[in-house]
Design a protein around this motif. Structure first.
Motif, short mmCIF file in Angstrom:
data_model
loop_
_atom_site.label_atom_id
_atom_site.label_comp_id
_atom_site.label_asym_id
_atom_site.label_seq_id
_atom_site.Cartn_x
_atom_site.Cartn_y
_atom_site.Cartn_z
N THR A 295 0.85 -1.20 0.00
CA THR A 295 0.00 0.00 0.00
C THR A 295 0.88 1.25 0.00
O THR A 295 0.68 2.18 -0.79
CB THR A 295 -0.93 0.01 1.24
N ASP A 296 1.86 1.27 0.89
CA ASP A 296 2.76 2.43 0.99
C ASP A 296 3.50 2.66 -0.33
O ASP A 296 3.68 3.79 -0.77
CB ASP A 296 3.76 2.17 2.14
N LEU A 297 3.87 1.56 -0.95
CA LEU A 297 4.60 1.63 -2.20
C LEU A 297 3.76 2.26 -3.32
O LEU A 297 4.25 3.08 -4.09
CB LEU A 297 4.93 0.18 -2.56
N LEU A 298 2.48 1.87 -3.38
CA LEU A 298 1.62 2.33 -4.48
C LEU A 298 0.97 3.68 -4.19
O LEU A 298 0.51 4.36 -5.11
CB LEU A 298 0.52 1.30 -4.75
N ALA A 299 0.93 4.07 -2.91
CA ALA A 299 0.11 5.21 -2.49
C ALA A 299 0.43 6.50 -3.25
O ALA A 299 -0.46 7.32 -3.48
CB ALA A 299 0.24 5.43 -0.99
N GLU A 300 1.68 6.67 -3.65
CA GLU A 300 2.03 7.96 -4.28
C GLU A 300 1.27 8.19 -5.58
O GLU A 300 1.19 9.32 -6.06
CB GLU A 300 3.54 8.06 -4.50
N ASP B 160 -4.86 9.47 -4.87
CA ASP B 160 -5.24 10.68 -4.13
C ASP B 160 -5.79 10.33 -2.75
O ASP B 160 -5.71 11.11 -1.81
CB ASP B 160 -6.29 11.46 -4.92
N TYR B 161 -6.40 9.14 -2.65
CA TYR B 161 -7.00 8.69 -1.39
C TYR B 161 -6.59 7.24 -1.13
O TYR B 161 -6.52 6.44 -2.07
CB TYR B 161 -8.54 8.71 -1.48
N VAL B 162 -6.34 6.91 0.14
CA VAL B 162 -6.14 5.51 0.53
C VAL B 162 -7.11 5.23 1.68
O VAL B 162 -7.11 5.94 2.68
CB VAL B 162 -4.68 5.22 0.93
N VAL B 163 -7.95 4.20 1.50
CA VAL B 163 -9.09 4.00 2.39
C VAL B 163 -9.08 2.60 3.01
O VAL B 163 -9.04 1.60 2.29
CB VAL B 163 -10.41 4.16 1.59
N ARG B 164 -9.13 2.54 4.34
CA ARG B 164 -9.40 1.25 5.02
C ARG B 164 -10.91 1.05 5.01
O ARG B 164 -11.66 1.98 5.30
CB ARG B 164 -8.91 1.31 6.48
N MET C 72 2.45 8.47 5.40
CA MET C 72 3.74 9.16 5.21
C MET C 72 3.71 10.18 4.08
O MET C 72 4.59 11.01 3.99
CB MET C 72 4.83 8.13 4.93
N TYR C 73 2.72 10.09 3.19
CA TYR C 73 2.66 11.00 2.03
C TYR C 73 1.84 12.24 2.37
O TYR C 73 0.71 12.14 2.86
CB TYR C 73 2.01 10.30 0.83
N ASP C 74 2.40 13.41 2.04
CA ASP C 74 1.69 14.67 2.33
C ASP C 74 0.46 14.86 1.45
O ASP C 74 -0.52 15.47 1.86
CB ASP C 74 2.62 15.87 2.13
N LEU D 138 -7.25 4.14 -3.65
CA LEU D 138 -6.75 2.80 -3.33
C LEU D 138 -7.45 2.34 -2.04
O LEU D 138 -7.41 3.04 -1.03
CB LEU D 138 -5.23 2.85 -3.12
N PHE D 139 -8.11 1.20 -2.12
CA PHE D 139 -8.80 0.64 -0.96
C PHE D 139 -7.87 -0.40 -0.33
O PHE D 139 -7.54 -1.39 -0.98
CB PHE D 139 -10.12 0.00 -1.39
#
Ligand code: GDP
Ligand code: IMO
Ligand code: MG
Length: 426
Positions: free
Chosen positions: A20-25, A28-32, A60-62, A218-219
């Motif tokens: 998840t951290d790798l792809l997050a950049e 725009d949104y990462v959702v649990r 970690m991403y602003d 990203l969910f």
């Protein structure tokens, strides 16, 4: 299309946090969308290491907005602690959004989780004892307390009164345990309400508005396919839908907003807690995997049970989640083995099964049918392209791809964000 769901394909701890951290950049949104602090997702970048339980692994991403959806259950004490921990590592949590419809884990949920496990004795599930099951039970029984209830003292007291009327009876009469007063819980929980209030939002509406203007979501799944309450090894499962369909319900977006489903699979297999595990190893190979892979639970500190990769499980995960891609993690750990076995089918009651046996008793005493592949006998943790991998490692990946019927688009060779091979993920 705007949505990607990331799910565990096995029994959890596949490295979902790292991927998840790798792809997050790129999102725009990462959702649990489900689960609670039964999850433990590890994210490592440079000198920062985070063990996340509730906060999405993109903190970690602003410029990524992390969200906790309505399908999650939240222990406010744990959330406040986790936010404090993240802050102390110099990372801002200001952009976090929490659904007002997520359910709240109450002190009696923790008591009931422990008491019910003790009562099950040798049949216990081996839960994380974080109150997850009892909280979801109350949600379905319609006596749960949601984040929005916590924010309104009058409503909170009223709902608590109703819930306690039943919970105290169960605690006292069934388990002989101490009971709670409304006042006692208010004293504990109302201060948490004020800490959480700034983050509370209408997550579903914000997400749908964002998707309409072309934002990418990203969910991030927690737990895994075999721990899904409908599709896993019931009753040795968690109490939520961890499979891809859960993302739609647990975040409040339509299923047609999701076009990619990435299954995360460990290159071998682990499980924490009780339940069947056909490829489990109790020999020196199992010990090597546990030691080399550092297989200790992030949440409970329990030793993870280890075994060989089970292709039947991942093929099943491909179906129930509609996987479009696989991320194969911890391939570096297999460098320690001379020969590597892969389970391609099971044998039970004189029958060979290429899929999960239809009855639980057949699965409980299924014997794995193995194919043996050669190891590669060298360190691969510095490989950064698929071509860098030794031929035997490439063949191992190709073999798993073929068995799953899904392309492996990402391979990871170490816990650091950079220890990754992008093999076709775009
Ligand atoms: P999750 O629950 O699916 O997010 O996984 P966990 O964080 O509970 O467990 C995965 C563990 O493996 C963590 O300690 C990660 O730092 C570590 N990890 C992730 N990917 C790799 C990898 O490719 N190689 C190695 N050696 N460790 C990894
Ligand atoms: P992540 O997201 C591994 C297991 C517990 C137990 C069962 C039910 O880090 O992969 P629960 O407390 O949920 O009622 O426990 O599910 N379990 C996990 N195992 N990884 C997890 O999360 C898990 N979350 C729950 O060990 O067997
Ligand atoms: Mg974990």
């Amino acid at each position: 299309m705007p949505g990607t769901v990331l799910v565990g394909t096995q029994w959890g701890d596949e490295g979902k946090g790292k991927v998840t951290d790798l792809l997050a950049e790129n999102y725009d949104y990462v959702v649990r969308f489900q689960g609670g602090n039964n999850a433990g997702h590890t994210v490592i970048h440079g000198n920062t290491e985070l063990a996340l339980h509730l906060v999405p692994s993109a903190i970690m991403y602003d410029d990524v907005i992390p969200m906790i959806g309505n399908g999650c259950v939240i222990d406010p004490r744990v959330l406040v602690e986790e936010l404090g921990q993240i802050h102390s590592q110099g990372i801002s949590t200001d952009k976090l959004r929490i659904s007002s419809n997520a359910h709240v884990i109450m002190p009696y949920h923790l008591d009931l989780d422990g008491a019910s496990e003790a009562r099950l004795g040798k049949n216990q599930i081996g839960t994380t004892k974080r109150g997850i099951g009892p909280c979801y039970q109350d949600k379905v029984a319609r006596i749960g307390i949601r984040v929005q209830d916590l924010l309104d003292e009058h409503i909170f007291r009223e709902k608590l009164q109703t819930a306690l009327a039943e919970k105290n009876d169960i605690l006292r009469k069934v388990y002989g345990m101490p009971t709670y007063s409304v006042e006692q819980i208010c004293e504990l929980y109302l201060p948490y309400a004020e800490r959480i209030r700034p983050y509370v939002a209408d997550v579903s509406r914000e997400l749908n508005e964002a998707i309409r203007i072309g934002k990418q979501v990203l969910f991030e799944g927690a737990q895994a396919t075999q721990l899904d309450v409908d599709h896993g090894t019931y009753p040795f499962v968690t109490s939520s839908n961890c499979t891809a369909g859960g993302a739609s319900v647990g975040a409040g977006v339509g299923p047609n907003r999701i076009d990619r489903v990435l299954g995360v699979a460990k290159a071998y297999l682990t499980r924490v807690g009780s339940g069947p595990f056909p490829t489990e190893l109790s020999d020196a190979v199992g010990e090597t995997l546990a030691r080399t892979g550092g297989e200790v639970g992030v949440t409970t500190g329990r030793a993870r049970r280890c075994g060989y990769y089970d292709a039947v499980l991942v093929r099943y995960a491909a179906d129930v989640n509609g996987l479009t891609d696989l991320a194969l993690t911890k391939l570096d750990v297999l460098s320690a083995l001379e020969r590597i076995k892969v389970c391609t089918a099971y044998r039970a009651d004189g029958t060979t099964y290429k899929t999960i046996p239809p009855s639980q008793s057949a699965f409980h005493h299924a014997e794995p049918v193995y194919e043996t592949l050669p190891g590669w006998g060298c360190d691969i943790s510095e490989c950064r392209t698929f071509a860098d991998l030794p031929r035997e490692a490439q063949e191992y990946v190709h073999f798993l791809e073929e068995l799953a019927g899904v392309p492996v688009s990402i391979v990871t060779v170490g816990p650091e964000r950079s220890q990754t091979i992008m093999k076709g993920w775009r």
